[in-house]
Design a protein around this motif. Structure first.
Motif, mmCIF file in Angstrom:
data_model
loop_
_atom_site.group_PDB
_atom_site.id
_atom_site.type_symbol
_atom_site.label_atom_id
_atom_site.label_comp_id
_atom_site.label_asym_id
_atom_site.label_seq_id
_atom_site.Cartn_x
_atom_site.Cartn_y
_atom_site.Cartn_z
ATOM 1 N N ALA A 1 -89.730 38.369 -35.547
ATOM 2 C CA ALA A 1 -89.794 38.142 -34.101
ATOM 3 C C ALA A 1 -88.471 37.629 -33.544
ATOM 4 O O ALA A 1 -88.375 37.343 -32.361
ATOM 5 C CB ALA A 1 -90.906 37.145 -33.774
ATOM 6 N N ARG A 2 -87.441 37.542 -34.383
ATOM 7 C CA ARG A 2 -86.155 37.020 -33.932
ATOM 8 C C ARG A 2 -85.344 38.053 -33.162
ATOM 9 O O ARG A 2 -84.294 37.732 -32.619
ATOM 10 C CB ARG A 2 -85.345 36.516 -35.126
ATOM 11 N N CYS A 3 -85.783 39.296 -33.164
ATOM 12 C CA CYS A 3 -85.080 40.345 -32.423
ATOM 13 C C CYS A 3 -86.121 41.218 -31.726
ATOM 14 O O CYS A 3 -87.313 40.942 -31.762
ATOM 15 C CB CYS A 3 -84.206 41.176 -33.358
ATOM 16 N N ASP A 4 -85.656 42.281 -31.079
ATOM 17 C CA ASP A 4 -86.569 43.214 -30.402
ATOM 18 C C ASP A 4 -86.485 44.609 -31.005
ATOM 19 O O ASP A 4 -86.931 45.581 -30.397
ATOM 20 C CB ASP A 4 -86.262 43.265 -28.898
ATOM 21 N N CYS A 5 -85.942 44.717 -32.212
ATOM 22 C CA CYS A 5 -85.658 46.022 -32.796
ATOM 23 C C CYS A 5 -86.919 46.823 -33.130
ATOM 24 O O CYS A 5 -86.984 48.027 -32.885
ATOM 25 C CB CYS A 5 -84.795 45.852 -34.044
ATOM 26 N N GLY A 6 -87.923 46.159 -33.715
ATOM 27 C CA GLY A 6 -89.161 46.860 -34.046
ATOM 28 C C GLY A 6 -89.845 47.447 -32.827
ATOM 29 O O GLY A 6 -90.156 48.645 -32.792
ATOM 30 N N PRO A 7 -90.104 46.631 -31.785
ATOM 31 C CA PRO A 7 -90.711 47.190 -30.573
ATOM 32 C C PRO A 7 -89.857 48.271 -29.911
ATOM 33 O O PRO A 7 -90.387 49.245 -29.377
ATOM 34 C CB PRO A 7 -90.852 45.963 -29.666
ATOM 35 N N GLN A 8 -88.531 48.115 -29.945
ATOM 36 C CA GLN A 8 -87.665 49.145 -29.373
ATOM 37 C C GLN A 8 -87.803 50.462 -30.122
ATOM 38 O O GLN A 8 -87.815 51.533 -29.503
ATOM 39 C CB GLN A 8 -86.210 48.693 -29.397
ATOM 40 N N LEU A 9 -87.902 50.404 -31.442
ATOM 41 C CA LEU A 9 -88.053 51.630 -32.218
ATOM 42 C C LEU A 9 -89.362 52.329 -31.877
ATOM 43 O O LEU A 9 -89.392 53.551 -31.656
ATOM 44 C CB LEU A 9 -87.993 51.304 -33.715
ATOM 45 N N THR A 10 -90.449 51.574 -31.802
ATOM 46 C CA THR A 10 -91.743 52.163 -31.455
ATOM 47 C C THR A 10 -91.709 52.763 -30.057
ATOM 48 O O THR A 10 -92.185 53.888 -29.831
ATOM 49 C CB THR A 10 -92.852 51.102 -31.552
ATOM 50 N N GLU A 11 -91.134 52.032 -29.107
ATOM 51 C CA GLU A 11 -91.008 52.533 -27.737
ATOM 52 C C GLU A 11 -90.225 53.839 -27.707
ATOM 53 O O GLU A 11 -90.607 54.798 -27.024
ATOM 54 C CB GLU A 11 -90.305 51.490 -26.875
ATOM 55 N N ALA A 12 -89.118 53.883 -28.446
ATOM 56 C CA ALA A 12 -88.264 55.069 -28.435
ATOM 57 C C ALA A 12 -88.985 56.281 -29.009
ATOM 58 O O ALA A 12 -88.895 57.389 -28.462
ATOM 59 C CB ALA A 12 -86.988 54.791 -29.220
ATOM 60 N N LEU A 13 -89.718 56.108 -30.106
ATOM 61 C CA LEU A 13 -90.443 57.227 -30.697
ATOM 62 C C LEU A 13 -91.464 57.791 -29.707
ATOM 63 O O LEU A 13 -91.587 59.019 -29.560
ATOM 64 C CB LEU A 13 -91.130 56.777 -31.985
ATOM 65 N N ARG A 14 -92.168 56.920 -29.024
ATOM 66 C CA ARG A 14 -93.157 57.378 -28.039
ATOM 67 C C ARG A 14 -92.484 58.119 -26.883
ATOM 68 O O ARG A 14 -92.921 59.203 -26.466
ATOM 69 C CB ARG A 14 -93.937 56.183 -27.499
ATOM 70 N N ALA A 15 -91.420 57.526 -26.340
ATOM 71 C CA ALA A 15 -90.757 58.114 -25.182
ATOM 72 C C ALA A 15 -90.129 59.464 -25.520
ATOM 73 O O ALA A 15 -90.218 60.426 -24.735
ATOM 74 C CB ALA A 15 -89.690 57.150 -24.650
ATOM 75 N N ILE A 16 -89.502 59.554 -26.682
ATOM 76 C CA ILE A 16 -88.848 60.805 -27.074
ATOM 77 C C ILE A 16 -89.883 61.872 -27.380
ATOM 78 O O ILE A 16 -89.699 63.049 -27.053
ATOM 79 C CB ILE A 16 -87.915 60.563 -28.266
ATOM 80 N N ASP A 17 -91.006 61.498 -27.984
ATOM 81 C CA ASP A 17 -92.062 62.470 -28.246
ATOM 82 C C ASP A 17 -92.605 63.051 -26.944
ATOM 83 O O ASP A 17 -92.945 64.230 -26.874
ATOM 84 C CB ASP A 17 -93.193 61.810 -29.041
ATOM 85 N N ALA A 18 -92.673 62.239 -25.899
ATOM 86 C CA ALA A 18 -93.183 62.713 -24.612
ATOM 87 C C ALA A 18 -92.168 63.594 -23.878
ATOM 88 O O ALA A 18 -92.529 64.618 -23.288
ATOM 89 C CB ALA A 18 -93.559 61.524 -23.726
ATOM 90 N N ALA A 19 -90.888 63.201 -23.936
ATOM 91 C CA ALA A 19 -89.873 63.898 -23.139
ATOM 92 C C ALA A 19 -89.218 65.050 -23.886
ATOM 93 O O ALA A 19 -88.749 66.016 -23.280
ATOM 94 C CB ALA A 19 -88.803 62.905 -22.700
ATOM 95 N N ALA B 1 -89.457 40.374 -24.995
ATOM 96 C CA ALA B 1 -89.123 38.961 -25.208
ATOM 97 C C ALA B 1 -90.317 38.223 -25.787
ATOM 98 O O ALA B 1 -91.478 38.538 -25.505
ATOM 99 C CB ALA B 1 -88.701 38.319 -23.885
ATOM 100 N N ASN B 2 -90.012 37.231 -26.625
ATOM 101 C CA ASN B 2 -91.031 36.349 -27.170
ATOM 102 C C ASN B 2 -90.383 34.981 -27.363
ATOM 103 O O ASN B 2 -89.170 34.830 -27.185
ATOM 104 C CB ASN B 2 -91.615 36.927 -28.464
ATOM 105 N N PRO B 3 -91.147 33.949 -27.702
ATOM 106 C CA PRO B 3 -90.554 32.608 -27.820
ATOM 107 C C PRO B 3 -89.450 32.492 -28.862
ATOM 108 O O PRO B 3 -88.663 31.552 -28.823
ATOM 109 C CB PRO B 3 -91.751 31.731 -28.207
ATOM 110 N N TYR B 4 -89.371 33.437 -29.791
ATOM 111 C CA TYR B 4 -88.394 33.351 -30.876
ATOM 112 C C TYR B 4 -87.097 34.107 -30.602
ATOM 113 O O TYR B 4 -86.099 33.889 -31.302
ATOM 114 C CB TYR B 4 -89.006 33.884 -32.177
ATOM 115 N N ASN B 5 -87.108 35.030 -29.632
ATOM 116 C CA ASN B 5 -85.918 35.863 -29.453
ATOM 117 C C ASN B 5 -85.266 35.764 -28.079
ATOM 118 O O ASN B 5 -84.326 36.508 -27.788
ATOM 119 C CB ASN B 5 -86.238 37.333 -29.766
ATOM 120 N N THR B 6 -85.736 34.860 -27.218
ATOM 121 C CA THR B 6 -85.164 34.804 -25.871
ATOM 122 C C THR B 6 -83.685 34.411 -25.895
ATOM 123 O O THR B 6 -82.882 34.936 -25.118
ATOM 124 C CB THR B 6 -85.948 33.833 -24.971
ATOM 125 N N GLY B 7 -83.294 33.510 -26.797
ATOM 126 C CA GLY B 7 -81.896 33.150 -26.900
ATOM 127 C C GLY B 7 -81.040 34.323 -27.351
ATOM 128 O O GLY B 7 -79.936 34.543 -26.846
#
Length: 204
Positions: A68-86, A179-185
């Motif tokens: 949870a210290r970064c946003d990389c996992g959620p970004q990867l999932t978001e990207a796969l979904r968006a690219i599959d749609a577009a 964002a989450n409590p661990y990665n806002t900084g």
């Protein structure tokens, strides 16, 4: 523009990655890449005249272990979904920790626990803030026949480097805010230090 690369192999792989529905993807490997790295292209969705492209750097801690210290996992999932749609491609670059490697990244985590931000921690280790070079991304796009793209990113450096390497970026599409409590900084440091377009609550 870097020297041309070529597609080495393409294989169909169904992806689930916590996505719900399984996505049908073509995973492609390359020869002739400038850094001789084992980078991948993931082609998804319908054919598109101007593909949606995500240039995504590997993050073992975030994508495999769910840090949870970064946003990389959620970004990867978001990207796969968006690219599959577009319709388009995700370029998965083996550039752990903005290019410093896994062990150095974990060393930087310890420094962040002592109060340094992610960029200060890299500097304290004697490393540059960001060692990534997107020449290989431009080579991969060239091998795929994509000279004009829509780019899914909140990092202006990716767009600027791709333009410099001869890739036309028709549009830039911002990623979501995870964002989450661990990665806002961490996210705030990216906004302040490298002008990422992340709309954090409480930010101007």
């Amino acid at each position: 523009m870097p020297s041309p690369a070529r597609i080495r192999q393409s294989v169909q792989v169904p992806l689930h990655h916590g996505l719900g529905a399984v996505l049908q993807a073509d995973l492609m490997t390359f020869t002739g890449l400038a850094d001789v790295g084992e980078h991948l292209a993931v082609r998804l969705g319908p054919p598109a005249e101007v593909p949606l492209v995500r240039v995504h750097s590997e993050c073992l801690t975030g994508e495999v272990f769910g840090s949870a210290r970064c946003d990389c996992g959620p970004q990867l999932t978001e990207a796969l979904r968006a690219i599959d749609a577009a319709g388009g491609v995700l370029l998965y670059l083996r550039q752990e920790g903005r290019g410093i490697g896994l062990y150095n990244k974990l060393d930087a985590y310890r420094l962040q626990q002592q109060g340094l931000d992610t960029y200060e921690a890299n500097r304290a280790l004697g490393l540059d803030e960001d060692l990534r070079d997107y020449a290989v991304a431009a080579q991969m796009l060239g091998a795929l026949g994509h000279n004009e793209i829509d780019l899914l990113t909140n990092n202006p450096d990716k767009r600027e480097q791709l333009l410099r390497y001869g890739i036309k970026v028709r549009d830039t599409v911002s990623t979501g805010v995870f964002a989450n409590p661990y990665n806002t900084g961490y996210l705030r440091a990216k906004v302040v230090r490298t002008s990422h377009t992340i709309q954090l609550k409480g930010s101007a």
